[in-house]
Write a protein that holds these residues in place. Structure first.
Motif, short mmCIF file in Angstrom:
data_model
loop_
_atom_site.label_atom_id
_atom_site.label_comp_id
_atom_site.label_asym_id
_atom_site.label_seq_id
_atom_site.Cartn_x
_atom_site.Cartn_y
_atom_site.Cartn_z
N PRO A 15 0.80 -1.23 0.00
CA PRO A 15 0.00 0.00 0.00
C PRO A 15 0.83 1.27 0.00
O PRO A 15 0.33 2.33 -0.35
CB PRO A 15 -0.84 -0.11 1.27
N LEU A 16 2.11 1.19 0.38
CA LEU A 16 2.94 2.40 0.39
C LEU A 16 3.50 2.73 -0.99
O LEU A 16 4.09 3.79 -1.17
CB LEU A 16 4.08 2.27 1.40
N VAL A 17 3.30 1.85 -1.96
CA VAL A 17 3.77 2.15 -3.31
C VAL A 17 2.82 3.17 -3.92
O VAL A 17 1.62 2.94 -4.04
CB VAL A 17 3.84 0.87 -4.18
N VAL A 18 3.38 4.30 -4.29
CA VAL A 18 2.60 5.40 -4.86
C VAL A 18 2.18 5.01 -6.27
O VAL A 18 2.98 4.46 -7.03
CB VAL A 18 3.44 6.69 -4.88
N PRO A 19 0.92 5.25 -6.65
CA PRO A 19 0.47 4.89 -8.00
C PRO A 19 1.34 5.52 -9.09
O PRO A 19 1.78 6.66 -8.97
CB PRO A 19 -0.96 5.45 -8.07
N ALA A 20 1.55 4.73 -10.14
CA ALA A 20 2.32 5.22 -11.30
C ALA A 20 1.57 6.38 -11.94
O ALA A 20 0.35 6.50 -11.81
CB ALA A 20 2.51 4.09 -12.30
N LYS A 21 2.29 7.21 -12.62
CA LYS A 21 1.73 8.34 -13.36
C LYS A 21 0.92 9.28 -12.47
O LYS A 21 -0.11 9.80 -12.86
CB LYS A 21 0.88 7.85 -14.54
N SER A 22 1.43 9.46 -11.23
CA SER A 22 0.75 10.38 -10.32
C SER A 22 1.55 11.65 -10.09
O SER A 22 1.30 12.38 -9.14
CB SER A 22 0.47 9.69 -8.98
N GLY A 23 2.50 11.91 -10.97
CA GLY A 23 3.26 13.14 -10.87
C GLY A 23 4.51 13.00 -10.04
O GLY A 23 4.93 11.89 -9.69
N THR A 24 5.09 14.14 -9.72
CA THR A 24 6.32 14.18 -8.93
C THR A 24 6.18 15.24 -7.86
O THR A 24 5.27 16.07 -7.90
CB THR A 24 7.55 14.52 -9.83
N VAL A 78 -3.38 25.70 1.27
CA VAL A 78 -4.01 26.16 0.03
C VAL A 78 -2.92 26.18 -1.03
O VAL A 78 -1.79 26.61 -0.75
CB VAL A 78 -4.68 27.55 0.23
N THR A 79 -3.21 25.71 -2.19
CA THR A 79 -2.32 25.52 -3.37
C THR A 79 -1.57 24.19 -3.38
O THR A 79 -0.90 23.89 -4.35
CB THR A 79 -1.32 26.68 -3.61
N SER A 80 -1.67 23.37 -2.31
CA SER A 80 -1.01 22.05 -2.36
C SER A 80 -1.55 21.26 -3.54
O SER A 80 -2.73 21.37 -3.90
CB SER A 80 -1.30 21.26 -1.08
N LYS A 81 -0.68 20.44 -4.12
CA LYS A 81 -1.06 19.65 -5.29
C LYS A 81 -1.85 18.41 -4.88
O LYS A 81 -1.48 17.71 -3.94
CB LYS A 81 0.18 19.22 -6.06
N VAL A 82 -2.95 18.15 -5.60
CA VAL A 82 -3.75 16.94 -5.46
C VAL A 82 -3.81 16.30 -6.83
O VAL A 82 -4.22 16.94 -7.80
CB VAL A 82 -5.18 17.23 -4.95
N VAL A 83 -3.41 15.05 -6.93
CA VAL A 83 -3.45 14.32 -8.19
C VAL A 83 -4.47 13.20 -8.08
O VAL A 83 -4.38 12.36 -7.17
CB VAL A 83 -2.06 13.75 -8.57
N VAL A 84 -5.43 13.20 -8.99
CA VAL A 84 -6.45 12.18 -9.03
C VAL A 84 -6.09 11.19 -10.12
O VAL A 84 -5.82 11.59 -11.27
CB VAL A 84 -7.85 12.78 -9.28
#
Length: 176
Positions: free
Chosen positions: A50-59, A168-174
């Protein structure tokens, strides 16, 4: 007759000793419990970490929200997951992509009337504001499918972590 019985017992005892001395190690020790369930071919299938961050979720530092997995990752600037936790999606979901936190509110009532805290809003879809929040009663029930709500619910401890992690302004990647 007693002599034959004694001889038979001695022979059986000797054969049992010989058999136990020649058991391969793989049969002598109980198998270690496996966290992997057998797959369709019978070979073990490992559960994803579960700690593996999803691929293609940015940097960089970001919040990653996976729609299908119903999970959020808080990712450090180095790309490592600092925390991950399950969430209960709302009835309206944002499209996959990058967003920014637009506002935060410490406590309020959710669009479903439930008292919530640590609201972190990041998108608008069809007039509904999408954001993360934690119910004060620490529940994550499925939303009413007839209501058009945008609250993505999590446990209070996870809401605390998300609140501390974002501004405010933190990045959220869906992602899907």
């Amino acid at each position: 007759m007693a002599g034959l019985t004694a001889a038979a017992l001695a022979a059986v005892g000797f054969l049992a000793y010989q058999a136990s001395a020649n058991v391969p190690d793989s049969l002598a020790k109980p198998a270690a419990p496996s966290s992997a369930a057998p797959g369709p071919s019978g070979s073990p299938v490992k559960k994803p970490d579960p700690l593996v961050v999803p691929a293609k979720s940015g940097t960089g530092k970001r919040v990653v929200y996976a729609l299908k997995a119903r999970r959020v990752w808080l990712v450090s600037a180095s790309g490592k997951a600092q925390r991950t936790f399950p969430v209960m999606p709302s009835t309206i979901n944002p499209k996959p992509g990058a967003y920014a936190v637009t506002s935060r509110k410490d406590r309020t009532a959710g669009s479903d009337g439930v008292p919530i805290e640590h609201v972190v809003r990041f998108a608008t879809v069809g007039g509904a504001t999408i954001g993360f929040s934690a119910a004060l009663d620490n529940t994550m029930p499925s939303p009413d499918p007839t209501s058009k709500t945008g609250g993505v619910r999590m446990k209070r401890a996870d809401g605390d972590a998300l609140w501390s992690f974002t501004t405010v302004t933190s990045k959220v990647v869906v992602v899907r």
